[in-house]
Write an enzyme that holds these catalytic residues in place. Structure first.
Site, mmCIF file in Angstrom:
data_model
loop_
_atom_site.group_PDB
_atom_site.id
_atom_site.type_symbol
_atom_site.label_atom_id
_atom_site.label_comp_id
_atom_site.label_asym_id
_atom_site.label_seq_id
_atom_site.Cartn_x
_atom_site.Cartn_y
_atom_site.Cartn_z
ATOM 1 N N ASP A 80 0.869 -1.178 0.000
ATOM 2 C CA ASP A 80 0.000 0.000 0.000
ATOM 3 C C ASP A 80 0.908 1.231 0.000
ATOM 4 O O ASP A 80 1.767 1.365 0.879
ATOM 5 C CB ASP A 80 -0.876 -0.039 1.260
ATOM 6 C CG ASP A 80 -1.922 1.066 1.244
ATOM 7 O OD1 ASP A 80 -3.085 0.766 1.561
ATOM 8 O OD2 ASP A 80 -1.578 2.238 0.939
ATOM 9 N N SER A 122 -10.228 7.066 -8.099
ATOM 10 C CA SER A 122 -10.442 7.705 -9.407
ATOM 11 C C SER A 122 -11.906 7.970 -9.766
ATOM 12 O O SER A 122 -12.211 8.164 -10.936
ATOM 13 C CB SER A 122 -9.795 6.853 -10.499
ATOM 14 O OG SER A 122 -10.425 5.606 -10.555
ATOM 15 N N TYR A 153 -11.091 15.199 -7.226
ATOM 16 C CA TYR A 153 -10.277 14.187 -7.921
ATOM 17 C C TYR A 153 -9.300 14.882 -8.877
ATOM 18 O O TYR A 153 -8.079 14.639 -8.845
ATOM 19 C CB TYR A 153 -11.193 13.224 -8.683
ATOM 20 C CG TYR A 153 -10.482 12.394 -9.709
ATOM 21 C CD1 TYR A 153 -9.583 11.404 -9.326
ATOM 22 C CD2 TYR A 153 -10.682 12.610 -11.080
ATOM 23 C CE1 TYR A 153 -8.911 10.647 -10.279
ATOM 24 C CE2 TYR A 153 -10.029 11.856 -12.029
ATOM 25 C CZ TYR A 153 -9.138 10.884 -11.631
ATOM 26 O OH TYR A 153 -8.473 10.150 -12.578
HETATM 27 N N1 UFG Z 1 -23.138 8.938 -18.172
HETATM 28 C C1 UFG Z 1 -24.501 8.722 -18.257
HETATM 29 N N2 UFG Z 1 -25.022 7.687 -17.561
HETATM 30 C C2 UFG Z 1 -24.268 6.871 -16.779
HETATM 31 C C3 UFG Z 1 -22.870 7.095 -16.708
HETATM 32 C C4 UFG Z 1 -22.343 8.144 -17.423
HETATM 33 O O1 UFG Z 1 -25.229 9.455 -18.931
HETATM 34 O O2 UFG Z 1 -24.825 5.955 -16.159
HETATM 35 C C5 UFG Z 1 -22.571 10.060 -18.918
HETATM 36 C C6 UFG Z 1 -21.850 11.071 -18.042
HETATM 37 O O3 UFG Z 1 -22.768 11.982 -17.475
HETATM 38 C C7 UFG Z 1 -20.907 11.705 -19.040
HETATM 39 C C8 UFG Z 1 -20.576 10.543 -20.006
HETATM 40 O O4 UFG Z 1 -21.607 9.584 -19.804
HETATM 41 O O5 UFG Z 1 -21.587 12.696 -19.748
HETATM 42 C C9 UFG Z 1 -19.245 9.877 -19.706
HETATM 43 O O6 UFG Z 1 -19.234 9.537 -18.323
HETATM 44 P P1 UFG Z 1 -18.156 8.557 -17.692
HETATM 45 O O7 UFG Z 1 -18.526 8.401 -16.252
HETATM 46 O O8 UFG Z 1 -18.059 7.325 -18.522
HETATM 47 O O9 UFG Z 1 -16.800 9.349 -17.850
HETATM 48 P P2 UFG Z 1 -16.440 10.829 -17.353
HETATM 49 O O10 UFG Z 1 -16.315 11.670 -18.587
HETATM 50 O O11 UFG Z 1 -17.342 11.321 -16.320
HETATM 51 O O12 UFG Z 1 -15.064 10.580 -16.614
HETATM 52 C C10 UFG Z 1 -13.991 9.866 -17.193
HETATM 53 C C11 UFG Z 1 -13.177 9.204 -16.092
HETATM 54 C C12 UFG Z 1 -12.566 10.246 -15.192
HETATM 55 C C13 UFG Z 1 -11.806 11.229 -16.009
HETATM 56 C C14 UFG Z 1 -12.666 11.787 -17.110
HETATM 57 C C15 UFG Z 1 -11.876 12.674 -17.993
HETATM 58 O O13 UFG Z 1 -13.986 8.355 -15.318
HETATM 59 O O14 UFG Z 1 -11.695 9.632 -14.276
HETATM 60 O O15 UFG Z 1 -13.212 10.733 -17.902
HETATM 61 O O16 UFG Z 1 -12.600 12.994 -19.132
HETATM 62 F F1 UFG Z 1 -11.402 12.235 -15.220
#
Ligand code: UFG
Length: 328
Positions: free
Chosen positions: A51, A77, A142
C-alpha cells in the site's frame, strides 16, 4: 526495461503492464487490491502487494530493487465519490503519490510516468479541442488531486532531476484487442460498460444524465480513447524522458455524445439498449475533446483503434466472454 507499475491490477494499469510484457520488458505490479483485481494482473508480471500509504514499505521496495521506470496508476479515481468526500480524495491521492515520488528520488529512479486526467479541465470557458497548455481548472477534488501531483512532479524534476511524463487521459475505453483484459470497476460508473450491461440485460436500464447541455443533441460529448492506444502512448512517452519531462493530452480529437454512444452500441451489437433520461450529474462538463498534437508530433503516436466500432467492439467482446467481470 525493468518497470514498476503501481495500480497494475486496475483497468488502465493492467493494459499498460500487458503491453510492456508483450514488448519484452520486465514488469512488477504494485497493488493493494482496494479496487484492482488479482486476475487482471497479466501473466508474466510479478506482484508486490504494497500500500503506497505505507512509507517504509514503499521506500524499501524502491530502494531494494533497481527500476528503469515507475508507472504510477494507483489512485482513487471516481469523480462523483470525490465530490462526496473531497478531503479523503485530496489526502489519499496526494499522500500516496508523494510517498512514491520521494521513494523514487531516494531509490535513484530517473523516469516516472504519471496517470493524469482530463478532469483537470473542468471549466466551460476554454478552447476545444483542449491543448496541453490550456488553463487548468479542476472540476472536482479528484482533478485537483491529480493537478497537485503534476506540480509535485515539476518540483521533483527541478530539484532532483526526476524526469516525468504527465499523461492526461480523456475517456479511456475498450478492452485488450486480444481479449485478455477488460474493464471491471466496482461500482461501475462509466457510460460504455453500463450501456453494454443494460443491452445484455444485466442491468434494468441505462440512465442518460442530462438532456440540455449546449451540444448538438443536448447530451455530453466525450473523447473516447482505446486503452491499447493509451498503453502505446505510455511506452512512447518513456523514450522521451532521457533529457526532458513532458505533459501530453491523450485523446482521439473527436467527440461522441452520450446518445451517439448508445446508438453505436446498438449498431455494433444489433441489439437495443434500454435507457431513460436522468438528472445531470454534478460536475460533468458539456464537452471534453483532446488536442493531442504534441504527443503525435514528438513521439509519432497515432491511435490505431480510434473508431467507435473498435472501442465498443472490444469492450462488448470482453463483457460477453466475462459476464461476471474478473469474478473475484
Ligand atoms: N453517463 C450517463 N449515464 C451513466 C454514466 C455516465 O449518462 O450511467 C454520462 C456522463 O454523465 C458523461 C458521459 O456519460 O456525460 C461519460 O461519463 P463517464 O462516467 O463514462 O466518464 P467521465 O467523462 O465522467 O469521466 C472519465 C473518467 C474520469 C476522467 C474523465 C476525464 O472516469 O476519471 O473521464 O474525461 F477524469
Amino acid at each position: 526495461m525493468r518497470c514498476l507499475v503501481t495500480g497494475g491490477a486496475g483497468y488502465v494499469g493492467s493494459h499498460v503492464a500487458q503491453e510492456l510484457l508483450d514488448r519484452g520488458h520486465q514488469v512488477v505490479v504494485l497493488d493493494n487490491f482496494s479496487t484492482g483485481h488479482r486476475k487482471a494482473i497479466p501473466v508474466g508480471a510479478e506482484l508486490r502487494e504494497v500500500d503506497l500509504g505505507n512509507v517504509e514499505e514503499t521506500k524499501y521496495l524502491l530502494a531494494k530493487e533497481k527500476w528503469d521506470v515507475v508507472l504510477h496508476f494507483a489512485a482513487l479515481s471516481l469523480v462523483g465519490d470525490s465530490m462526496n468526500d473531497p478531503c479523503h480524495y485530496l489526502k489519499r491521492n496526494t499522500e500516496t503519490s508523494l510517498n512514491l515520488i520521494q521513494a523514487c528520488v531516494e531509490g535513484g529512479v530517473k523516469k516516472f510516468i504519471f496517470s493524469s486526467t482530463a478532469a483537470l479541465f473542468g471549466g466551460e470557458n476554454r478552447v476545444v479541442p483542449i491543448p496541453d497548455d490550456a488553463g487548468i481548472e479542476p472540476g472536482s477534488p479528484y482533478g485537483e488531486s491529480k493537478f497537485f501531483i503534476e506540480r509535485a512532479l515539476k518540483w521533483a524534476d527541478k530539484i532532483y532531476g526526476l524526469k516525468f511524463a504527465c499523461l492526461r487521459y480523456f475517456n479511456a475505453a475498450g478492452a485488450d484487442i486480444h481479449g485478455r483484459l477488460g474493464e471491471d470497476h466496482r461500482p461501475e460508473t462509466h457510460l460504455i460498460p453500463l450501456a453494454i450491461d443494460a443491452m445484455l440485460g444485466r442491468r434494468p436500464l441505462l440512465k442518460i444524465f442530462g438532456s440540455d447541455y449546449p451540444t448538438n443533441d443536448g447530451t455530453c460529448v466525450r473523447d473516447y480513447i482505446h486503452v491499447n492506444d493509451l498503453a502505446d502512448a505510455h511506452i512512447r512517452s518513456i523514450d522521451q524522458l532521457e533529457h526532458k519531462s513532458v505533459t501530453y493530452n491523450l485523446g482521439n480529437g473527436r467527440g461522441f455524445s452520450n446518445l451517439e454512444i448508445v446508438r453505436g452500441i446498438e449498431r455494433v451489437s444489433g441489439r437495443s439498449v434500454p435507457w431513460e433520461w436522468g438528472e445531470s450529474r454534478i460536475g460533468d462538463p458539456a464537452v471534453l475533446i483532446a488536442d493531442s498534437s504534441r504527443i503525435r508530433k514528438e513521439t509519432g503516436w497515432n491511435p490505431k483503434y480510434s473508431s467507435l466500432d473498435d472501442i465498443i467492439g472490444t469492450a462488448l467482446h470482453w463483457r460477453e466472454k466475462n459476464p461476471q467481470g474478473y469474478n473475484e
